[in-house]
Design an enzyme around this catalytic site. Structure first.
Site: not given
Length: 272
Positions: A120, A125, A148
Site C-alpha cells: 500500500s 509530513h 493490505c
C-alpha cells in the site's frame, strides 16, 4: 476485552484487510530569543529533511516487507518536508518472516532492520512551529503506514520510536474492511492484538507514561505517551540551565510543562 488468537486462515483469494498505523511524534523546545528560535527551526528542518525521512521510510518498508514502487519527496520553504512511498506486496517466504505480525511483540530496532512482506503506502509530513510570544517551539512529524494483506505495520513502530526519540507520541492503529476464508466466512481482523503497547520494547515503556484508549469491537487502538523524566537542559536551545536565573528556570519549566500537557491531553490548559 481480549481478542483471542486467530489460527492461520485459509483465505478465498487475497487478504482484503487494510491495516493502518498512524504515528505522531512531538519535540518540544524553549528558545530564549528570536535568533535561537530561528536556529532551532533551521536545525530541525535539516535534521528531518526529505532525504533523511526517505531513508527512515525505506527502512520501514523493509521491516514490513514491502517492495517500493515509487518515492515522492519534497522539502518546503520556509520549513517542513513530506515523503510518500508507494509499495506493493511481495511473495511470502515464511522462513524470512522473523518479525511476523501474528504475535504481539516489538519489531526490530534501527540497527536490526530485516525484510519480509506486503502492500500500500507510507507517508510522512513534518510541521515545525512556534508560539508567537512564549518562546516555545514545537516540532511534529506525522507518519502513516498503511498495508493490505497478512502483515501489520505495527512491526515498524519500535523502529520509528527509536528513530525520532520524541517527547510525546500519539499512536493509532486500525483494521478496516474484511476478508473471507474458503468457506465464505468473513473475518474483520486476522491477528491477535490487545494493546499497541505490546509492540513497544521494554526500554521505551520504562521511559514513558502510556495511556490506552481502545475500541475493541471496532478494531481501533490508541496509545499516547509522554516522557516520565524532565531535565530542563534537554528542552533548551541556545542556552543551558547555568545561563538562567532561578526565577527564569522556574518560569520556562512551567511553560514547557504546560505545552507538553496540552499536547498529551489534547486540550488547552487554564493559566495558573
Amino acid at each position: 476485552m481480549e481478542i483471542k488468537s486467530i489460527k492461520k486462515l485459509k483465505l478465498h483469494g487475497f487478504n482484503n484487510l487494510t491495516k493502518t498505523l498512524s504515528f505522531n511524534m512531538y519535540d518540544i523546545c524553549y528558545t530564549k530569543t528570536v535568533e535561537d528560535r530561528n536556529a532551532y527551526i533551521a536545525y530541525i528542518d535539516e535534521q528531518y529533511n526529505a532525504e533523511r525521512l526517505t531513508k527512515i521510510l525505506t527502512n520501514v518498508s523493509n521491516i514490513i516487507g514491502a517492495n517500493i514502487l515509487n518515492i515522492a519527496k519534497q522539502d518546503y520553504d520556509p520549513q517542513g518536508a513530506s515523503v510518500t512511498i508507494l509499495v506493493c506486496e511481495g511473495p511470502v517466504n515464511p522462513e524470512q518472516c522473523e518479525h511476523s505480525s501474528d504475535n504481539e511483540s516489538p519489531g526490530p530496532l534501527p540497527d536490526a532492520v530485516v525484510a519480509h512482506l506486503d502492500k500500500s503506502h507510507i507517508t510522512v509530513h513534518t510541521y515545525p512551529e512556534y508560539h508567537p510570544d512564549d518562546g516555545i517551539s514545537t516540532f511534529r512529524a506525522d507518519i502513516d503506514v498503511s498495508t493490505c494483506g497478512h502483515i501489520s505495520p505495527l512491526k515498524a513502530l519500535n523502529y520509528l520510536i527509536h528513530s525520532f526519540d520524541a517527547d510525546i507520541m500519539t499512536i493509532d492503529y486500525r483494521v478496516r474492511g474484511f476478508t473471507r476464508d474458503v468457506t465464505g466466512k468473513k473475518f474483520f481482523i486476522d491477528h491477535k492484538i490487545n494493546s499497541i503497547q505490546n509492540y513497544i520494547s521494554g526500554d521505551t515503556k520504562d521511559r514513558y507514561h502510556m495511556i490506552d484508549v481502545n475500541v475493541y469491537q471496532e478494531n481501533i487502538f490508541h496509545t499516547k505517551c509522554i516522557l516520565k523524566e524532565f531535565d530542563l537542559d534537554n528542552y533548551l536551545f541556545g542556552v543551558t540551565k547555568k545561563d538562567l536565573l532561578p526565577g527564569e528556570k522556574k518560569k520556562i519549566k512551567k511553560k514547557l510543562k504546560k505545552e507538553m500537557e496540552e499536547i498529551f491531553y489534547g486540550r488547552n490548559m487554564p493559566k495558573v
